[in-house]
Design an enzyme around this catalytic site. Structure first.
Site, PDB file in Angstrom:
ATOM      1  N   HIS A 109      60.897  26.158 -25.664  1.00 47.04           N
ATOM      2  CA  HIS A 109      61.289  25.052 -26.535  1.00 47.04           C
ATOM      3  C   HIS A 109      60.056  24.616 -27.323  1.00 47.04           C
ATOM      4  CE1 HIS A 109      63.564  21.627 -27.942  1.00 47.04           C
ATOM      5  NE2 HIS A 109      62.504  20.877 -27.677  1.00 47.04           N
ATOM      6  N   GLU A 174      53.592  30.423 -29.121  1.00 44.52           N
ATOM      7  CA  GLU A 174      54.770  30.896 -28.382  1.00 44.52           C
ATOM      8  C   GLU A 174      54.648  32.394 -28.116  1.00 44.52           C
ATOM      9  OE1 GLU A 174      58.607  29.564 -29.839  1.00 44.52           O
ATOM     10  OE2 GLU A 174      57.677  27.911 -30.907  1.00 44.52           O
TER      11      GLU A 174
HETATM   12  C1  GRF Z   1      61.239  29.292 -31.514  1.00 39.23           C
HETATM   13  O1  GRF Z   1      60.479  28.306 -32.147  1.00 39.23           O
HETATM   14  C2  GRF Z   1      61.668  28.834 -30.149  1.00 39.23           C
HETATM   15  O2  GRF Z   1      60.744  27.998 -29.523  1.00 39.23           O
HETATM   16  C3  GRF Z   1      62.923  28.058 -30.443  1.00 39.23           C
HETATM   17  O3  GRF Z   1      63.546  28.755 -31.484  1.00 39.23           O
HETATM   18  C4  GRF Z   1      62.577  29.511 -32.209  1.00 39.23           C
HETATM   19  C5  GRF Z   1      63.032  30.936 -32.135  1.00 39.23           C
HETATM   20  O4  GRF Z   1      62.270  31.793 -32.917  1.00 39.23           O
HETATM   21  N1  GRF Z   1      63.712  27.923 -29.247  1.00 39.23           N
HETATM   22  P1  GRF Z   1      62.437  33.362 -32.740  1.00 39.23           P
HETATM   23  O5  GRF Z   1      63.928  33.681 -32.906  1.00 39.23           O
HETATM   24  O6  GRF Z   1      61.923  33.739 -31.393  1.00 39.23           O
HETATM   25  O7  GRF Z   1      61.637  33.964 -33.856  1.00 39.23           O
END
Ligand code: GRF
Length: 219
Positions: A109, A174
């Site tokens: 998240h 991330e």
């Molecule tokens: C990311 O920012 C994640 O944290 C959120 O949605 C976005 C997804 O991006 N849950 P991706 O599809 O992984 O590029």
């Protein structure tokens, strides 16, 4: 060899980071399937081109959440997952679905939970005047964007940031953090004790990232 099933709704850049890390770092795991709730999820093409089984369970084909979740669980369970990885999967899940995967489903998240559950997290952080922002990997519980925290990443909020600039800075973290957290699970290093997650042997369960200087991690 552990089976990972990754659920996406769109771009799938976190899924891509996990697929690459699993291969390059030779995890004791395989990506058994990538499943989307939208046929147009861009990440499906990357998964297929990497030889990963893909499936679509289109939520619009189901009359309610319960029937969608039941169909989704059937497809997931066909791949005998040790861990279900939500990676930009934009559906609210029913309690029975979440309970079925208790202790074996994680999510990422884009906020420092428990701050800013829900959508538009980057704008919420800007509006609140936060000086730092980030992302959280957590085990999934029936409460939306809540659950035992596996790892968190922290980035500065800079003067002049808009939501897109801040989101891009968080997304970089991330891509570093989510593969690492999934790998910890694969290695059997995570233990759940109520709301707390213990990592053994211990290492920082957080990541500081300031792209105005060289990327760095505190200790
Ligand atoms: C990311 O920012 C994640 O944290 C959120 O949605 C976005 C997804 O991006 N849950 P991706 O599809 O992984 O590029």
């Amino acid at each position: 060899m552990k089976n990972l099933v990754i659920l996406i709704s769109g771009r799938g850049s976190n899924m891509e980071a996990i697929v690459r890390a699993c291969a390059h770092e030779a995890w004791g795991a395989r990506i058994a399937a990538v499943i989307a709730n939208r046929p147009d999820a861009a990440g499906l093409a990357f998964a297929a081109s990497n030889g990963i089984a893909t499936a679509v369970v289109d939520h619009r084909q189901f009359p309610d959440r319960a029937s969608f979740d039941a169909a989704l669980a059937q497809v997931i369970d066909g791949h005998a997952p040790d861990l279900v990885v939500l990676a930009g999967f934009m559906r609210v899940l029913t309690e029975s679905f979440v309970d079925h995967y208790s202790g074996r489903m994680v999510n990422i998240h884009p906020s420092l939970l428990p701050m800013f559950p829900g959508l538009k997290t980057h704008q919420q952080a800007l509006d609140a005047g936060c000086r730092v922002h980030g992302a959280t990997v957590h085990f999934v519980t029936p409460t939306l964007d809540h659950g035992p925290i596996v790892a968190q990443s922290v980035v500065p909020v800079r003067a002049g940031d808009d939501a897109a600039a801040l989101a891009a800075r968080v997304l970089k973290t991330e891509h570093m953090m989510y593969p690492r957290a999934v790998r910890w699970f694969v290695e059997g290093r995570l233990a759940l004790d109520g709301e707390r997650v213990t990592l053994t042997p211990a290492e920082p369960q957080w990541l500081f990232f300031d792209d105005s200087q060289a990327a760095g991690e505190g200790a």
